[in-house]
Write an enzyme that holds these catalytic residues in place. Structure first.
Site, PDB file in Angstrom:
ATOM      1  N   ASP A 277       1.743   0.248   7.587  1.00 48.41           N
ATOM      2  CA  ASP A 277       1.279   0.699   6.270  1.00 48.41           C
ATOM      3  C   ASP A 277       0.844  -0.486   5.407  1.00 48.41           C
ATOM      4  O   ASP A 277       1.494  -1.533   5.404  1.00 48.41           O
ATOM      5  CB  ASP A 277       2.439   1.446   5.593  1.00 48.41           C
ATOM      6  CG  ASP A 277       2.057   1.978   4.235  1.00 48.41           C
ATOM      7  OD1 ASP A 277       1.138   2.804   4.169  1.00 48.41           O
ATOM      8  OD2 ASP A 277       2.672   1.549   3.241  1.00 48.41           O
ATOM      9  N   GLU A 319      -3.234   0.043   8.916  1.00 50.51           N
ATOM     10  CA  GLU A 319      -3.830   0.792   7.807  1.00 50.51           C
ATOM     11  C   GLU A 319      -4.566  -0.195   6.904  1.00 50.51           C
ATOM     12  O   GLU A 319      -3.975  -0.846   6.044  1.00 50.51           O
ATOM     13  CB  GLU A 319      -2.764   1.533   6.992  1.00 50.51           C
ATOM     14  CG  GLU A 319      -3.412   2.521   6.035  1.00 50.51           C
ATOM     15  CD  GLU A 319      -2.890   2.504   4.607  1.00 50.51           C
ATOM     16  OE1 GLU A 319      -3.428   3.252   3.787  1.00 50.51           O
ATOM     17  OE2 GLU A 319      -1.951   1.739   4.299  1.00 50.51           O
TER      18      GLU A 319
END
Ligand code: GLC
Length: 630
Positions: A277, A319
């Site tokens: 993330d 990401e």
């Protein structure tokens, strides 16, 4: 010594026989990466004892890894391209929205299979404080599942059940920050220096104000600024995202090591794909944007090596929601790879630009850029995800046509809110920034395609058109190279969910509009051809099966675009081992002709079975063709 999760008796005997082998395998992998890993670690941290500790822990986690996972590792190591075929289809969902809890998901695996899905992304499920969770992206314990969703044992049972069915499991590794409720944060807040050093603490505003000069804001409206004042602690703490998400300080080797142990712990629960993330944000330096710094790549490269040593069966999905030139470096190089997969984010945003403008020019250019990249790169393709759609387009190109960034963003946002006369879309803005005039957009695929509006107006004709549009967009997405990922509910055309506004914990975050709960009542209609769900599900099912059958959809096929001489019609070609396919996609509400002229013989349209020439092809409004060379 850590538990090896072995059953007594027969397995114990097996373990004794296997251990020398296992040690040899580990040593071989370690040897392959040791020097580079040590080099990079020393470059960042210059700390031999912490490096030795990391190596010891890698060995521990390797020993803990169960036999089934180790066998899968070896199988995948022997076929490193296992995820680059045409059989992968992903679906992402929040566990509670999809099926209540982990056990619920396990009981719904048949439905997942029915959707032709063999990769599920379980949205954040680790412990997080209610109401201060950012959709689970504020983790308070990396080794505990949220109670309402289940336990670590439930997760292991789910991943094992998925593996039996050939389904891969993806989870988020939220490494940029922890929740303010994480035990480190609590100790830091209490003034414990060792833990304060794991974050960015400042006792006055001088350094924070210097950072603010160069660091942009992620949530300018819902969480302005990059620092939060903690009155009880008398300190500022760096919070790039929400004030309750405290940025970790990766200059501290203790942070890196401990987070790697968390990463390996989670990998050992049977996770196949780790989504890193917010990875561009993990290293901070004064006088920089604190995005994509070189040290970020050093860390991702180390993560890749650590996983190749301990758990080589797993994939890293980065990401990186940024412009293409920032995204691609996260693949690393052939000799020094970083992530296995990245999101095709600019293509996604450009797709919606095309929907609004009915002009495929920019999309064609964007696809040409992606198609010119090495075929080894695997992109994750999607129409939308759990986040907003940011209008990160190639404005330099649009500028040449006299389109200005600020005006165009406003146009797109107005369009998708349904303010424009030609628009059938519904949805809401996200983080509208009054200073920059910038705003992003939220809505489900179905709502953005007109299914919500047609349903509300009970307009059968408009509904047919909206469904056709929605199917066409999926057909176009499936034509791209890489792994397509659906957001759960999109397969039955679920529309926006406005109930989040009634929940004070969610009301301020419009991303919840497209994170509604799976509607299992509607899902009962998937076999009924008279319903929206039945029409959409059946059409997508057909496409998904085709994609898995036809080898021309493999990730490393030749892919290119073809000029159609109609600004609303996109043509994508694919070629692999003697097979060729052309995808034609009409982005307008009018019937069109694609003025292509492929003179190499007859084609068959894969959906209708009709034979035709690939020249001067008439395509209905919002229609598409998959033309395969006979
Ligand atoms: C990622 C997530 C997003 C979250 C952010 C902070 O961008 O996709 O939902 O808000 O990270 O963790």
């Amino acid at each position: 010594m850590r538990s090896t999760q072995k059953k007594a008796g027969k397995d114990e005997k097996k373990e004794k026989v296997q251990l020398p082998d296992a040690a040899a395998i580990f040593q071989k992998r370690l040897k392959k990466h040791h020097d580079e890993l040590k080099w990079l670690y020393t470059e960042l941290y210059g700390n031999d004892s912490m490096f030795a500790e990391l190596c010891d822990n890698m060995w521990q986690f390797y020993q803990e890894r169960n036999d089934t996972l180790r066998a899968l590792d070896e199988k995948r190591e022997a076929q490193p391209d296992w995820y680059k075929k045409n059989d992968m289809l992903g679906m992402m969902f929040y566990i509670d929205n999809f099926a209540g809890n982990m056990k619920g998901v396990e009981s719904r695996l048949d439905y997942i299979e029915q959707c032709n899905v063999n990769y599920i992304h379980l949205m954040p499920f680790l412990d997080t404080p209610e109401g201060r969770s950012d959709g689970g992206y504020a983790v308070s314990d990396f080794r505990k599942v949220q109670e309402k969703l289940g336990t670590m044992e439930d997760l292991e049972s789910l991943t094992a059940a998925c593996h039996k069915k050939g389904i891969n499991v993806c989870m988020d590794f939220v490494m940029n920050h922890t929740s303010e409720d994480h035990e480190w944060a609590k100790k830091a807040r209490g003034g414990d220096g060792e833990y304060m050093d794991r974050y960015f603490f400042f006792d006055n505003s001088y350094i924070p104000s210097l950072y603010e000069k160069t660091v942009p804001q992620v949530f300018p409206t819902t969480a302005p600024g990059n620092f939060t004042w903690l009155p009880d602690a008398g300190h500022f703490v760096m919070t790039t995202f929400y004030p309750y998400q405290w940025d970790l300080n990766y200059k501290n080797p203790r942070v890196f090591n401990e987070m790697m142990y968390n990463f390996l712990y989670l990998a050992n629960r049977g996770i196949d794909i780790i989504r890193i993330d917010a990875v561009p944000y993990i290293w901070k330096e004064l006088n920089t944007s604190c995005r994509n710094l070189l040290q970020v790549h050093t860390i991702v490269r180390m993560m890749r090596m650590i996983s190749e040593i301990v758990c080589p069966g797993i994939l890293l999905l980065g990401e990186v929601v940024m412009e293409p030139e920032k995204v691609v470096p996260y693949f690393g190089t052939v000799e020094k790879p970083e992530c296995h997969m990245l999101y095709n984010v600019t293509t996604m945003a450009t797709t919606w630009h095309t929907v609004a403008t009915r002009d495929v020019g920019l999309l064609k250019k964007q696809l040409d850029i992606v198609n010119s990249l090495p075929k080894d790169y695997v992109f994750l393709n999607y129409l939308r995800c759990h986040d907003d759609i940011g209008w990160g387009l190639d404005y330099a190109t649009l500028q040449q046509e006299g389109i200005r960034e600020r005006d165009h963003k406003k146009y797109l946002n107005d369009y998708f809110q349904g303010y424009d006369g030609d628009s059938n879309s519904r949805g809401e803005l996200y983080n509208a920034d009054p200073v920059t005039g910038d705003a992003r957009f939220c809505g489900t695929t179905a709502s953005m395609c007109g299914i919500e509006k047609a349903g509300f107006e009970q307009n059968a004709e408009a509904m047919e058109r909206a469904i056709r549009f929605d199917v066409m967009l999926h057909a176009y997405m499936f034509m791209q190279s890489g792994i397509p990922v659906l957001y759960s509910g999109d397969e039955i055309g679920q529309v926006n969910d406005y109930t989040y506004k009634e929940n004070p914990l969610k009301a301020a975050d419009s991303r919840y509009i497209h994170r509604g709960a799976m509607n299992w009542e509607l899902a009962k209609n998937i076999a009924d051809p008279r319903t929206v769900e039945g029409k959409l599900f059946t059409a997508l099912d057909r496409l998904e099966k085709l994609r898995k059958q036809e080898k021309v959809f493999v990730s490393n096929a030749d892919t290119w675009t073809i000029e159609t001489w109609d600004s609303s019609v996109l043509c994508i070609g694919r070629y692999f081992e003697g097979e060729k396919i052309l995808g034609l996609f009409n982005f307008s509400e009018f019937d069109k002709t694609a003025w292509i002229n492929e003179t190499d013989g007859e084609y068959v349209e894969l959906i209708s079975g009709e034979r035709m020439q690939a020249s001067g092809v008439n395509i209905p409004a919002y229609g598409f063709y998959y033309l395969k060379k006979c």
